[in-house]
Design a protein around this motif. Structure first.
Motif, PDB file in Angstrom:
ATOM      1  N   LEU A 277       0.842  -1.209   0.000  1.00  0.00           N
ATOM      2  CA  LEU A 277       0.000   0.000   0.000  1.00  0.00           C
ATOM      3  C   LEU A 277       0.872   1.252   0.000  1.00  0.00           C
ATOM      4  O   LEU A 277       0.580   2.233  -0.692  1.00  0.00           O
ATOM      5  CB  LEU A 277      -0.915  -0.001   1.225  1.00  0.00           C
ATOM      6  N   GLY A 278       1.941   1.206   0.797  1.00  0.00           N
ATOM      7  CA  GLY A 278       2.863   2.338   0.797  1.00  0.00           C
ATOM      8  C   GLY A 278       3.483   2.559  -0.566  1.00  0.00           C
ATOM      9  O   GLY A 278       3.675   3.694  -0.996  1.00  0.00           O
ATOM     10  N   CYS A 279       3.755   1.457  -1.265  1.00  0.00           N
ATOM     11  CA  CYS A 279       4.334   1.571  -2.604  1.00  0.00           C
ATOM     12  C   CYS A 279       3.341   2.150  -3.603  1.00  0.00           C
ATOM     13  O   CYS A 279       3.721   2.883  -4.520  1.00  0.00           O
ATOM     14  CB  CYS A 279       4.808   0.202  -3.073  1.00  0.00           C
ATOM     15  N   VAL A 280       2.059   1.800  -3.431  1.00  0.00           N
ATOM     16  CA  VAL A 280       1.022   2.414  -4.271  1.00  0.00           C
ATOM     17  C   VAL A 280       1.008   3.924  -4.039  1.00  0.00           C
ATOM     18  O   VAL A 280       0.901   4.719  -4.976  1.00  0.00           O
ATOM     19  CB  VAL A 280      -0.360   1.801  -3.966  1.00  0.00           C
ATOM     20  N   GLY A 281       1.152   4.314  -2.772  1.00  0.00           N
ATOM     21  CA  GLY A 281       1.237   5.748  -2.462  1.00  0.00           C
ATOM     22  C   GLY A 281       2.463   6.391  -3.074  1.00  0.00           C
ATOM     23  O   GLY A 281       2.401   7.512  -3.594  1.00  0.00           O
ATOM     24  N   ILE A 282       3.588   5.678  -3.045  1.00  0.00           N
ATOM     25  CA  ILE A 282       4.814   6.186  -3.667  1.00  0.00           C
ATOM     26  C   ILE A 282       4.604   6.417  -5.157  1.00  0.00           C
ATOM     27  O   ILE A 282       4.977   7.457  -5.717  1.00  0.00           O
ATOM     28  CB  ILE A 282       5.970   5.187  -3.446  1.00  0.00           C
ATOM     29  N   ALA A 283       4.004   5.441  -5.832  1.00  0.00           N
ATOM     30  CA  ALA A 283       3.774   5.561  -7.272  1.00  0.00           C
ATOM     31  C   ALA A 283       2.902   6.770  -7.583  1.00  0.00           C
ATOM     32  O   ALA A 283       3.162   7.526  -8.530  1.00  0.00           O
ATOM     33  CB  ALA A 283       3.125   4.285  -7.805  1.00  0.00           C
ATOM     34  N   SER A 284       1.853   6.959  -6.772  1.00  0.00           N
ATOM     35  CA  SER A 284       0.961   8.101  -6.984  1.00  0.00           C
ATOM     36  C   SER A 284       1.700   9.422  -6.732  1.00  0.00           C
ATOM     37  O   SER A 284       1.569  10.378  -7.497  1.00  0.00           O
ATOM     38  CB  SER A 284      -0.249   7.986  -6.062  1.00  0.00           C
ATOM     39  N   ALA A 285       2.484   9.465  -5.653  1.00  0.00           N
ATOM     40  CA  ALA A 285       3.215  10.690  -5.318  1.00  0.00           C
ATOM     41  C   ALA A 285       4.232  11.039  -6.391  1.00  0.00           C
ATOM     42  O   ALA A 285       4.369  12.201  -6.786  1.00  0.00           O
ATOM     43  CB  ALA A 285       3.913  10.518  -3.968  1.00  0.00           C
ATOM     44  N   ILE A 286       4.951  10.018  -6.856  1.00  0.00           N
ATOM     45  CA  ILE A 286       5.964  10.256  -7.887  1.00  0.00           C
ATOM     46  C   ILE A 286       5.306  10.753  -9.167  1.00  0.00           C
ATOM     47  O   ILE A 286       5.842  11.615  -9.873  1.00  0.00           O
ATOM     48  CB  ILE A 286       6.770   8.968  -8.164  1.00  0.00           C
ATOM     49  N   LEU A 315      15.589   8.869 -10.778  1.00  0.00           N
ATOM     50  CA  LEU A 315      15.740   7.494 -10.303  1.00  0.00           C
ATOM     51  C   LEU A 315      16.623   7.464  -9.058  1.00  0.00           C
ATOM     52  O   LEU A 315      16.328   6.752  -8.077  1.00  0.00           O
ATOM     53  CB  LEU A 315      16.350   6.621 -11.403  1.00  0.00           C
ATOM     54  N   LEU A 316      17.716   8.241  -9.077  1.00  0.00           N
ATOM     55  CA  LEU A 316      18.599   8.304  -7.916  1.00  0.00           C
ATOM     56  C   LEU A 316      17.901   8.950  -6.724  1.00  0.00           C
ATOM     57  O   LEU A 316      18.129   8.559  -5.572  1.00  0.00           O
ATOM     58  CB  LEU A 316      19.869   9.085  -8.269  1.00  0.00           C
ATOM     59  N   GLN A 317      17.055   9.959  -6.996  1.00  0.00           N
ATOM     60  CA  GLN A 317      16.278  10.561  -5.905  1.00  0.00           C
ATOM     61  C   GLN A 317      15.392   9.519  -5.222  1.00  0.00           C
ATOM     62  O   GLN A 317      15.348   9.409  -3.995  1.00  0.00           O
ATOM     63  CB  GLN A 317      15.399  11.692  -6.442  1.00  0.00           C
ATOM     64  N   ILE A 318      14.668   8.735  -6.036  1.00  0.00           N
ATOM     65  CA  ILE A 318      13.750   7.735  -5.489  1.00  0.00           C
ATOM     66  C   ILE A 318      14.528   6.647  -4.762  1.00  0.00           C
ATOM     67  O   ILE A 318      14.127   6.192  -3.677  1.00  0.00           O
ATOM     68  CB  ILE A 318      12.895   7.107  -6.612  1.00  0.00           C
ATOM     69  N   ALA A 319      15.647   6.205  -5.343  1.00  0.00           N
ATOM     70  CA  ALA A 319      16.458   5.174  -4.696  1.00  0.00           C
ATOM     71  C   ALA A 319      16.991   5.672  -3.354  1.00  0.00           C
ATOM     72  O   ALA A 319      17.014   4.927  -2.365  1.00  0.00           O
ATOM     73  CB  ALA A 319      17.611   4.762  -5.601  1.00  0.00           C
ATOM     74  N   GLY A 320      17.411   6.943  -3.327  1.00  0.00           N
ATOM     75  CA  GLY A 320      17.879   7.515  -2.064  1.00  0.00           C
ATOM     76  C   GLY A 320      16.770   7.579  -1.034  1.00  0.00           C
ATOM     77  O   GLY A 320      16.992   7.304   0.158  1.00  0.00           O
ATOM     78  N   MET A 321      15.590   7.958  -1.480  1.00  0.00           N
ATOM     79  CA  MET A 321      14.449   8.001  -0.570  1.00  0.00           C
ATOM     80  C   MET A 321      14.129   6.601  -0.046  1.00  0.00           C
ATOM     81  O   MET A 321      13.842   6.404   1.141  1.00  0.00           O
ATOM     82  CB  MET A 321      13.225   8.573  -1.293  1.00  0.00           C
ATOM     83  N   GLY A 322      14.205   5.592  -0.940  1.00  0.00           N
ATOM     84  CA  GLY A 322      13.949   4.219  -0.517  1.00  0.00           C
ATOM     85  C   GLY A 322      15.008   3.718   0.450  1.00  0.00           C
ATOM     86  O   GLY A 322      14.696   3.002   1.402  1.00  0.00           O
ATOM     87  N   VAL A 369      14.780   0.036  -0.859  1.00  0.00           N
ATOM     88  CA  VAL A 369      15.262   0.530  -2.145  1.00  0.00           C
ATOM     89  C   VAL A 369      14.519  -0.124  -3.300  1.00  0.00           C
ATOM     90  O   VAL A 369      14.024   0.542  -4.218  1.00  0.00           O
ATOM     91  CB  VAL A 369      16.780   0.276  -2.279  1.00  0.00           C
ATOM     92  N   VAL A 370      14.426  -1.458  -3.260  1.00  0.00           N
ATOM     93  CA  VAL A 370      13.825  -2.204  -4.376  1.00  0.00           C
ATOM     94  C   VAL A 370      12.356  -1.835  -4.560  1.00  0.00           C
ATOM     95  O   VAL A 370      11.899  -1.574  -5.684  1.00  0.00           O
ATOM     96  CB  VAL A 370      13.975  -3.722  -4.150  1.00  0.00           C
ATOM     97  N   MET A 371      11.598  -1.804  -3.470  1.00  0.00           N
ATOM     98  CA  MET A 371      10.168  -1.507  -3.591  1.00  0.00           C
ATOM     99  C   MET A 371       9.948  -0.072  -4.077  1.00  0.00           C
ATOM    100  O   MET A 371       9.062   0.186  -4.904  1.00  0.00           O
ATOM    101  CB  MET A 371       9.468  -1.720  -2.249  1.00  0.00           C
ATOM    102  N   SER A 372      10.707   0.873  -3.573  1.00  0.00           N
ATOM    103  CA  SER A 372      10.543   2.267  -4.004  1.00  0.00           C
ATOM    104  C   SER A 372      10.830   2.418  -5.498  1.00  0.00           C
ATOM    105  O   SER A 372      10.068   3.050  -6.232  1.00  0.00           O
ATOM    106  CB  SER A 372      11.478   3.179  -3.200  1.00  0.00           C
TER     107      SER A 372
END
Length: 851
Positions: A277-286, A315-322, A369-372
């Motif tokens: 569910l958190g990943c669904v939120g990440i996808a929407s936010a991104i 991509l590096l921003q998201i990986a860093g956040m993850g 990292v992987v899920m984000s």
């Protein structure tokens, strides 16, 4: 600037990394709440996985203390000469035990209770301790010829050391309260609490009679160099052939560890759903975040940045956040796991020492990292197709994302979910079922959200008031969060409400057996010559005998012409081991009962001829024994061989709280075999039950009594504890949904500021804007929670039909509490986060727009 970009393009990731850091510092606040949803999901997974590892490790370390010895030889009947020879070859047992269930009378309290009597020799346990109050009672009860009585039972009847307890023909003083003892089952102890007495007093009780279920145990202390696996391989086949069994401390710990490990895996799947569910939120936010960055991407491409470079920046921003979310979530999970020993204290047989596994820590960080990255890839792909012309505000639709890349991303996500489920469950079929169930659940919720938005568009209520119409329009405005929030809220509600529906269904099914004409008191071990007197005693208490069931014990000797010893030695045999070693309690009658359905074959009520005897078997027995209609089975009926042929197969509802049997014979076969009786009756209340139990125990001390109402209460308590824990885990899904909601509001806050200015420009008041916002979040909360409840209602109905084969009566809890409660929660959160938007002056927005 173009020269700078070109120069840095040759330096690999250096320039994209620097740009990702610069842009991330300016934009990080927009994604911090969505990172929090990843943190919560990872915290849940890490906490459960780490605690499961702790259980496995602690059970292994404390396996000897759990058993009290290195290994045990046990049998449910007096051991044969062959078993005695094996015991002698091992140097003799270090301690012996005889145990059985029996009624105990407490004269001071004028009460009776079904207990588990355990007659122990001195020296036991060899590992661990008998924990008693006072502590000296653990040793003194042997010298005093006294009894140790379960501490909870002593509190229940207000008993103290020195008070008498009557077991069969003997009366003993209570030496002390028993707090814990190796070898006791927590579930059975709730129904029949343990009572320990000296071994030599067992015979004097007079309770070892025909038909009584007696356990004989022989405890051994092995030399330190003993290989338990080799010992098991060497002795277990010989003991099985002699109707005995070998349990080593290692095999017992493995079995116990698997039991709790499987429960941990189930909880881990719930935590994993929270993470998804958190990943669904990440996808929407991104998706929203990158839409705001499209202009910057176009400018960078005008200055010479390549598609790869602009893609790598984000991509590096998201990986860093993850990575950050994984580190913080793992730390939170390791702290959270300290709660589980307290939450599960009533369900665990041991004290859990909390430790930290490096493997779990690494897993948590990598998972973040992987899920984000996985769930951000699809919106990230959009940056590859941004045209430099968009920097000049030219209205040009960006090219569609590559269908191939979208399919590949989807396959990567599904593959990862399947592999993670496989890692948790270690079963391909179950992992595929989990993936399929997840896809179906998410798809249905997404479809409901889209249908809802489409229905609003098609059947828009133009006659409604301005505030009502505007609140509906917000549900499908650009950058709306309807789909994301319905998924998050719906899945969380689905998990909790399914739990309530299923738990209440199981309890209702058990409760049905206590209603109307169903018996709720079972009298066991009634000897053949006692049945008339016991029945008369029941009637003297103004009760009626509902059932008088004959019980004959027997074992399987051969199946389809193959002796059980030969089947045991056949490594290719698919016959379940319990069929070959179990002592079956069977009955004979001329009709089916309410919990049985004739699946196939012919029911034979009476058998008067000689030859092969017909037998009716349950479908479970047929499957485990690999037999079908017409197959021959030979049974050993206490030394006499009985040749039988399967003439019918029955489906038995084992969930019904009544006497059910795997094997049923027709009348005219077993009447002369050694047997005992089970009588049943129905009592109105606790007082009637206590009075009958006192009379029976005083006259027939060998008879054991089970009050099904107490059993039902124990089951309800256990289900309640498990339900509380699952609710605790499902709360992570709800909490994730709340954080996704907070993030959605925060991410679209600037857009709402612009909407607020526009509404005020056309004359809307602050109170009207507040009503619009309140109605919007009310719709979202109601739609998400109602969809979750309805979906769980359908799934529970399917469970009742396909799995439990039971009538389904929905619980009112999800409708009366969950649905309005979650709706109100979403409404309050939405309003709380939108107050700042409503109160913002229009000039503030105009200034931001000009900047």
């Amino acid at each position: 600037m173009k020269k700078d970009v070109t120069t840095h393009s040759r330096s690999g990731l250096r320039w994209p990394l620097k740009m990702a850091w610069r842009d991330g510092k300016a934009s990080g606040k927009k994604l911090v709440l969505f990172m929090a949803s990843i943190i919560i999901g990872i915290a849940a997974v890490v906490a459960i996985e780490s605690f499961s590892n702790n259980i496995r490790d602690n059970v292994a370390l404390q396996s000897k203390s759990l058993m009290g010895a290195d290994f045990i030889i046990d049998s449910d009947k007096p051991i044969s000469e062959e078993v005695q020879n094996i015991i002698d070859s091992l140097g003799g047992a270090d301690a012996r035990e005889i145990g059985f269930a029996s009624m105990a009378a407490f004269p001071k309290a004028e009460s009776t209770k079904l207990v588990r009597v355990r007659g122990l020799e001195k020296g036991f346990p060899f590992y661990g301790d008998l924990e008693t109050t006072p502590a000296t009672a653990a040793q003194s009860f042997q010298e005093q010829k006294g009894a140790l009585v379960d501490a909870t039972l002593m509190m229940q009847f207000n008993l103290k050391p020195g008070d008498p307890i009557k077991i069969g023909d003997i009366t003993l003083p209570i030496s002390g309260a028993l707090n814990s003892v190796p070898g006791s089952s927590s579930l059975f102890s709730s129904i029949a609490p343990p009572v320990l007495i000296p071994f030599e007093l067992i015979e004097k009780t007079g309770l070892i009679q025909t038909g009584s279920r007696i356990d004989y145990k022989y405890y051994f202390v092995a030399p330190p160099e003993t290989d338990m696996e080799q010992l098991d391989k060497k002795l277990d086949p010989r003991l099985d052939a002699a109707d005995a069994d070998l349990d080593t401390h290692t095999s017992t710990s493995q079995r116990l560890g698997r039991r709790y490990e499987n429960f941990g895996k189930f909880l881990n799947l719930i935590a994993f759903i929270a993470l998804l569910l958190g990943c669904v939120g990440i996808a929407s936010a991104i998706n929203i975040y990158l839409k705001e960055k499209l202009k910057m991407v176009a400018i960078l491409k005008c200055l010479g940045a390549t598609r790869r470079q602009t893609f790598m920046i984000y991509l590096l921003q998201i990986a860093g956040m993850g990575l950050l979310g994984g580190v913080v979530g793992t730390g939170a999970g390791l702290l959270l796991q300290r709660l589980f020993p307290w939450l599960l204290s009533d369900l665990l047989p041991i004290e859990i020492a909390v430790t930290y596994s490096p493997g779990v820590i690494i897993m948590g960080v990598i998972l973040g990292v992987v899920m984000s990255v996985l769930f951000a890839l699809y919106p990230l792909i959009g940056t590859l197709y941004v045209s430099p012309l968009q920097a000049l505000r030219v209205e040009e639709k960006s090219r569609r994302r590559s269908r191939t890349s979208a399919v590949l991303v989807s396959l990567a996500v599904f593959t990862f979910i399947f592999l993670f489920a496989l890692w948790l469950l270690e079963n391909v079929k179950y992992s595929l079922a989990f993936l399929a169930g997840l896809i179906v659940t998410f798809s249905i919720l997404a479809l409901l959200a889209r249908l809802f938005m489409r229905a609003i568009k098609k059947y828009f209520p133009k006659g409604w008031s301005f505030t009502a119409r505007q609140s509906l329009l917000n549900l499908f405005r650009p950058q709306n969060q309807t789909l994301t929030l319905v998924l998050a809220i719906g899945v969380g509600t689905f998990l909790i409400s399914t739990l309530y529906f299923t738990k209440d269904m199981l309890l209702a099914q058990a409760s049905l057996d206590a209603e109307a004409e169903s018996p709720n008191l079972i009298l066991l071990d009634v000897q053949q010559e006692q049945q008339e007197e016991v029945a008369a005693t029941i009637r003297e208490n103004e009760l009626r005998v509902i059932n008088n069931i004959p019980i004959v014990t027997m074992r399987v000797r051969s199946i389809k012409g193959r002796p059980v010893n030969e089947i045991r030695e056949d490594s290719t045999s698919k016959v379940n081991g319990w069929i070959l070693s179990h002592e079956f309690r069977v009955t004979y009658r001329d009709s089916l009962i309410a919990s049985e359905i004739l699946e196939s074959g012919e029911w034979i009520p009476q058998f008067n001829s000689e030859g092969v005897v017909p037998v009716s078997i349950s479908s479970d027995f047929a499957e485990d024994a690999k037999v079908t209609l017409g197959d021959n089975i030979i049974f050993n009926v206490q030394g006499m061989m009985l040749r039988t042929r399967v003439t019918s197969i029955r489906t038995v509802d084992w969930a019904r709280m009544q006497m059910n049997f795997s094997l049923v014979f027709p009348k005219g076969v077993l009447e002369k075999a050694p047997q005992f009786r089970v009588l049943t009756t129905q009592v109105r209340d606790d007082a009637a039950s206590a009075e009958l139990q006192r009379d029976i125990v005083n006259q027939f001390p060998n008879v054991s009594i089970i009050d099904l109402r107490q059993v039902l209460k124990v089951i309800e308590d256990i289900l309640g504890k498990i339900a509380w824990l699952i609710n605790f885990m499902a709360l992570f899904s709800i909490l994730t949904g709340i954080i996704v909601l907070l993030g959605a509001v925060r991410t679209s806050k600037y857009q709402r500021l612009r909407e607020s200015v526009l509404l005020r420009t056309i004359g809307a008041r602050s109170s009207q804007i507040l009503k619009i916002t309140a109605l919007e979040y009310f719709y979202l909360g109601a739609l998400g929670s109602l969809a979750g409840v309805i979906l769980s209602l359908v799934s529970s109905l399917l469970l009742a039909w396909l799995l439990f084969d039971s009538a389904f009566v929905p619980s009112l809890m999800p409708f009366l509490v969950l649905f309005p409660g979650i709706t109100l929660l979403v409404l309050l959160i939405g309003l709380g986060n939108s107050i700042g938007v409503i109160k913002s002056p229009p000039l503030e927005v105009l200034r931001k727009e000009s900047r």
